[in-house]
Scaffold this motif. Structure first.
Motif, PDB file in Angstrom:
ATOM      1  N   MET A 290      -0.448   8.152  -5.945  1.00  0.00           N
ATOM      2  CA  MET A 290       0.038   6.923  -5.333  1.00  0.00           C
ATOM      3  C   MET A 290      -0.511   5.680  -5.562  1.00  0.00           C
ATOM      4  N   ALA A 291      -1.464   5.592  -5.737  1.00  0.00           N
ATOM      5  CA  ALA A 291      -2.474   4.466  -6.547  1.00  0.00           C
ATOM      6  C   ALA A 291      -1.789   3.995  -7.758  1.00  0.00           C
ATOM      7  N   LYS A 292      -1.502   5.095  -8.715  1.00  0.00           N
ATOM      8  CA  LYS A 292      -0.872   4.870  -9.971  1.00  0.00           C
ATOM      9  C   LYS A 292       0.336   4.385 -10.122  1.00  0.00           C
ATOM     10  N   GLU A 293       1.041   4.905  -9.026  1.00  0.00           N
ATOM     11  CA  GLU A 293       2.718   4.471  -8.777  1.00  0.00           C
ATOM     12  C   GLU A 293       2.472   2.942  -8.068  1.00  0.00           C
ATOM     13  N   GLU A 294       1.568   2.587  -7.391  1.00  0.00           N
ATOM     14  CA  GLU A 294       1.650   1.265  -6.671  1.00  0.00           C
ATOM     15  C   GLU A 294       1.178   0.370  -7.838  1.00  0.00           C
ATOM     16  N   GLU A 295       0.298   0.766  -8.775  1.00  0.00           N
ATOM     17  CA  GLU A 295      -0.267  -0.023  -9.707  1.00  0.00           C
ATOM     18  C   GLU A 295       1.002  -0.461 -10.685  1.00  0.00           C
ATOM     19  N   ARG A 296       1.933   0.520 -10.972  1.00  0.00           N
ATOM     20  CA  ARG A 296       2.793   0.348 -11.890  1.00  0.00           C
ATOM     21  C   ARG A 296       3.855  -0.502 -11.382  1.00  0.00           C
ATOM     22  N   ARG A 297       4.181  -0.319 -10.168  1.00  0.00           N
ATOM     23  CA  ARG A 297       5.208  -1.232  -9.630  1.00  0.00           C
ATOM     24  C   ARG A 297       4.655  -2.716  -9.403  1.00  0.00           C
ATOM     25  N   CYS A 298       3.493  -2.781  -9.119  1.00  0.00           N
ATOM     26  CA  CYS A 298       2.894  -4.182  -9.300  1.00  0.00           C
ATOM     27  C   CYS A 298       3.178  -4.766 -10.580  1.00  0.00           C
ATOM     28  N   THR A 299       2.703  -4.035 -11.534  1.00  0.00           N
ATOM     29  CA  THR A 299       2.794  -4.560 -13.305  1.00  0.00           C
ATOM     30  C   THR A 299       4.256  -4.822 -13.266  1.00  0.00           C
ATOM     31  N   GLU A 300       5.182  -3.987 -13.149  1.00  0.00           N
ATOM     32  CA  GLU A 300       6.640  -4.337 -13.162  1.00  0.00           C
ATOM     33  C   GLU A 300       7.065  -5.598 -12.327  1.00  0.00           C
ATOM     34  N   THR A 301       6.372  -5.661 -11.252  1.00  0.00           N
ATOM     35  CA  THR A 301       6.886  -6.956 -10.366  1.00  0.00           C
ATOM     36  C   THR A 301       6.545  -8.105 -11.182  1.00  0.00           C
ATOM     37  N   GLU A 302       5.070  -7.950 -11.392  1.00  0.00           N
ATOM     38  CA  GLU A 302       4.570  -9.369 -12.219  1.00  0.00           C
ATOM     39  C   GLU A 302       5.210  -9.698 -13.535  1.00  0.00           C
ATOM     40  N   SER A 303       5.584  -8.585 -14.119  1.00  0.00           N
ATOM     41  CA  SER A 303       6.551  -8.881 -15.494  1.00  0.00           C
ATOM     42  C   SER A 303       7.886  -9.298 -15.298  1.00  0.00           C
ATOM     43  N   SER A 304       8.542  -8.955 -14.247  1.00  0.00           N
ATOM     44  CA  SER A 304      10.132  -9.393 -14.213  1.00  0.00           C
ATOM     45  C   SER A 304      10.465 -10.826 -14.249  1.00  0.00           C
ATOM     46  N   PRO A 305       9.602 -11.662 -13.399  1.00  0.00           N
ATOM     47  CA  PRO A 305      10.045 -13.232 -13.305  1.00  0.00           C
ATOM     48  C   PRO A 305       9.946 -13.655 -14.878  1.00  0.00           C
ATOM     49  N   SER A 306       8.817 -13.163 -15.628  1.00  0.00           N
ATOM     50  CA  SER A 306       8.806 -13.785 -17.017  1.00  0.00           C
ATOM     51  C   SER A 306      10.259 -13.523 -17.877  1.00  0.00           C
TER      52      SER A 306
END
Length: 326
Positions: free
Chosen positions: A292-308
């Protein structure tokens, strides 16, 4: 050692301050010598007297009879009589015991044990003291009977504090042997019981402390998880039986850290079945939490990269419109 060993945490006495190495001659002299200080010079006096009065047969005979008596009273010629075949002084061992023995009981009890450990410069709660108790074959925590102390000192070939301290490295090395450690391990269970209360099982807290202590030199990978299991007390564990204690050593030797080769069909105590179930469930939860921690980290990474990405697409669109406008 067990319940009482934690009371002494700062052994500051100098090694050998009560070594028992002092001669017993002065004590014997004061108790038995009626003439007080006049006897101190007597061992050498008869020799000069004998040479000056050799012409007198009577006087020479008197001197000859008197000469061996005075040193015997002073204890000067008795030392060899207290040496055993290995050169140990039984007198010194007895004197050392008397330094710490209780006033009412012919044994070293809790207070004396604390002073004994202080003078040895060891913490009463450390592994070395458990090993010493094992070599002395002590039947009870915080207690050495006279027989246990004397026979123990003979077993380790020491008749002073300095001698006992110097034997620790050899005793620790000896305890690492497979058969010796098994003997030490089984001794520890009996040592932890309250003999006066007629206990047959160890209290859970005492068992946890003794397990951690006895495995000081070679700690099994599964030990801390086992102790966590006991501490959390998931199934109302109150005491540890002798069979459970003995079988745990076999468990650490036969079962791998991942518990994959554990089988409930084998003759393990039922408490081990409960532990394995508890441990596997805990590992499953830990793996799920890690996932779950890995999934959360992956989602956060994707969210951060989406606006760019969106911004680049927008800027590219605007650039095309501007170029087309020209």
């Amino acid at each position: 050692m067990g319940q009482c060993v934690t009371k002494c945490k700062n052994p500051t006495s100098s090694l050998g301050s009560k070594s028992g190495d002092k001669e017993s001659s002065s004590k014997s002299h004061h108790k038995k010598g009626g003439g007080g200080g006049s006897h101190k010079e007597e061992p050498s006096a008869p020799c000069s007297k004998a040479t000056s009065e050799l012409s007198n047969g009577t006087k020479a005979l008197e001197v000859t009879v008197e000469t061996p008596v005075v040193p015997a009273v002073m204890g000067e010629t008795r030392k060899d009589e207290f040496l055993d075949g290995d050169g140990l002084s039984m007198l010194r061992i007895e004197e050392l015991f008397c330094c710490y023995k209780d006033e009412q009981e012919d044994a070293i009890l809790e207070e004396g044990m604390e002073r004994f450990c202080n003078d040895l410069c060891v913490d009463p709660a450390e592994f070395r003291v458990l090993v010493l108790a094992w070599k002395f074959q002590a039947a009870t925590m915080c207690k050495f009977t006279r027989k246990e102390f004397v026979e123990g000192c003979k077993a380790i070939q020491a008749d002073s504090l300095k001698g006992i301290y110097s034997r620790f490295p050899c005793m620790l090395l000896e305890a690492q042997g497979e058969e010796n450690f098994k003997d030490l391990y089984r001794f520890t269970f009996q040592f932890g019981l309250d003999a006066e209360e007629g206990q047959r099982s160890l209290q859970r807290e005492i068992a946890i402390a003794l397990w951690r202590l006895v495995f000081t030199q070679d700690t099994p990978a599964i030990l801390e998880r086992w102790l966590d299991f006991l501490a959390e007390n998931p199934s109302g564990i109150r005491g540890i039986s002798r069979d459970t204690w003995n079988m745990f050593l076999n468990f650490t030797q036969a079962i791998g850290p991942d518990l994959s080769n554990y089988s409930e069909d084998e003759a393990w105590p039922s408490l081990f079945d409960t532990f394995v179930e508890w441990e596997l469930e805990h590992r499953k939860k830990e793996e799920e939490q890690a996932q779950m921690a890995k999934e959360e980290e992956r989602r956060c990474t994707e969210t951060e990269s989406s606006p760019s990405t969106d911004r680049l697409e927008t800027e590219g669109s605007r650039g095309s419109q501007t170029w087309g406008g020209h």
